[in-house]
Write a protein that holds these residues in place. Structure first.
Motif, PDB file in Angstrom:
ATOM      1  N   GLU A  82       0.842  -1.192   0.000  1.00  0.00           N
ATOM      2  CA  GLU A  82       0.000   0.000   0.000  1.00  0.00           C
ATOM      3  C   GLU A  82       0.882   1.249   0.000  1.00  0.00           C
ATOM      4  OE1 GLU A  82      -0.365  -2.435   2.206  1.00  0.00           O
ATOM      5  OE2 GLU A  82      -2.355  -3.287   1.827  1.00  0.00           O
ATOM      6  N   LEU A  83       0.425   2.266  -0.709  1.00  0.00           N
ATOM      7  CA  LEU A  83       1.189   3.508  -0.827  1.00  0.00           C
ATOM      8  C   LEU A  83       1.452   4.124   0.543  1.00  0.00           C
ATOM      9  CD1 LEU A  83       2.279   5.418  -3.111  1.00  0.00           C
ATOM     10  CD2 LEU A  83       0.198   6.754  -2.785  1.00  0.00           C
ATOM     11  N   SER A  84       0.513   4.002   1.454  1.00  0.00           N
ATOM     12  CA  SER A  84       0.639   4.620   2.775  1.00  0.00           C
ATOM     13  C   SER A  84       1.772   4.022   3.602  1.00  0.00           C
ATOM     14  CB  SER A  84      -0.674   4.486   3.553  1.00  0.00           C
ATOM     15  OG  SER A  84      -1.033   3.125   3.706  1.00  0.00           O
ATOM     16  N   ARG A  85       2.271   2.849   3.210  1.00  0.00           N
ATOM     17  CA  ARG A  85       3.334   2.185   3.963  1.00  0.00           C
ATOM     18  C   ARG A  85       4.728   2.541   3.430  1.00  0.00           C
ATOM     19  NH1 ARG A  85       2.247  -3.883   3.507  1.00  0.00           N
ATOM     20  NH2 ARG A  85       4.141  -3.967   4.792  1.00  0.00           N
ATOM     21  N   LEU A  86       4.812   3.439   2.484  1.00  0.00           N
ATOM     22  CA  LEU A  86       6.098   3.823   1.902  1.00  0.00           C
ATOM     23  C   LEU A  86       6.591   5.135   2.499  1.00  0.00           C
ATOM     24  CD1 LEU A  86       5.455   3.097  -1.891  1.00  0.00           C
ATOM     25  CD2 LEU A  86       6.378   1.557  -0.154  1.00  0.00           C
TER      26      LEU A  86
END
Length: 266
Positions: A147-151
């Protein structure tokens, strides 16, 4: 005749801004701005806050329309191009980008193929190749299911660039691509931009705040002040103490570091 036509095409700028005016109400932002974006070069737009950089960027990327003047893409007025047609020629990474927290990297990058999809929105083999290439060249393939939020911030910025690359255009616009990143990720992003130009021949147009990054990572500088282009050319030629004063209203020394010009900002 065919040879002449091909030679003309080679000499034609990738994009040309011709005597453009733009106002927000009575507040005149651009006052006859003109410039050329050369094919296969990295061009950086610079200038003090409020000089019109963001407005010029929005005009060149078809988010705003000129009050007067015109902007040509490959010799054609972009005002006459449909958004879908424009998106097949020009990719854009904005300064502020948002997406759903649970969207995966691969899913987001695949949206770059939207201008090329038919009514059914079904991706084919060519679309898959572009998506995979975009993730590979930006070094985010290992995050494709994440997920993008985990980058991290730098990783997310590379994903947004990957989405733009998936469009398969020859021109890439980036608005403040290093904003809010620490220095390590700033350099990583700018080195990626340099790679896209040097290895893949992409025409790059950036807006940057940092003067020395603009000098180091650009083939050409466009400097705005007073709503007009007052500096245009190679960094070695146009970056002087006089031009810095004209652009920013401050006296700064220009020195050389490793044979390159460097503006002493402290």
């Amino acid at each position: 005749m065919v040879t002449e036509s091909r030679n003309t095409e080679k000499k034609r700028p990738a994009m040309e801004v011709k005597n453009v005016f733009f106002s927000y109400g009575k507040n005149e932002i651009l006052k006859g701005a003109s410039l050329k974006i050369e094919k296969g070069k990295v061009t950086t737009i610079m200038g003090a806050n409020g000089c019109g950089k963001s407005t010029l960027f929005s005009l060149m990327t078809k988010n705003l329309a000129p009050g007067k003047g015109k902007i040509l893409l490959g010799g054609k007025n972009i005002s006459n191009l449909r958004l879908n047609e424009f998106a097949r020629k020009v990719a854009i990474v904005h300064q502020y980008n948002t997406a759903a927290d649970d969207i995966t990297v691969e899913r987001l990058v695949s949206f770059g193929r939207t201008p090329h999809l038919g009514m059914m929105g079904i991706r084919g083999e060519e679309d898959e190749r572009y998506v995979n290439w975009a993730m590979e060249v930006t070094n985010v393939s290992q995050f494709r299911e994440r997920e993008l939020s985990r980058l991290s911030g730098g990783q997310r910025q590379r994903v947004w660039i990957a989405m733009a690359l998936a469009q398969g255009t020859e021109i890439l616009f980036l608005d403040e691509p290093t904003t809010y990143l620490d220095i390590r990720y700033q350099i990583e992003i700018l080195e990626l931009v340099w790679k896209l130009n040097r290895e893949f021949g992409m025409t790059i147009v950036m807006v940057l705040h940092d003067i020395n990054q603009s000098i180091y990572f650009s083939d050409k500088i466009i400097g705005l002040a007073g709503g007009k282009v007052i500096v245009e050319g190679e960094p070695e030629e146009v970056i002087t103490e006089e031009s810095i004063h004209a652009l920013y209203g401050i006296d700064l020394k220009v020195a050389r570091v490793d044979e390159r010009k460097f503006v002493l900002t402290v």
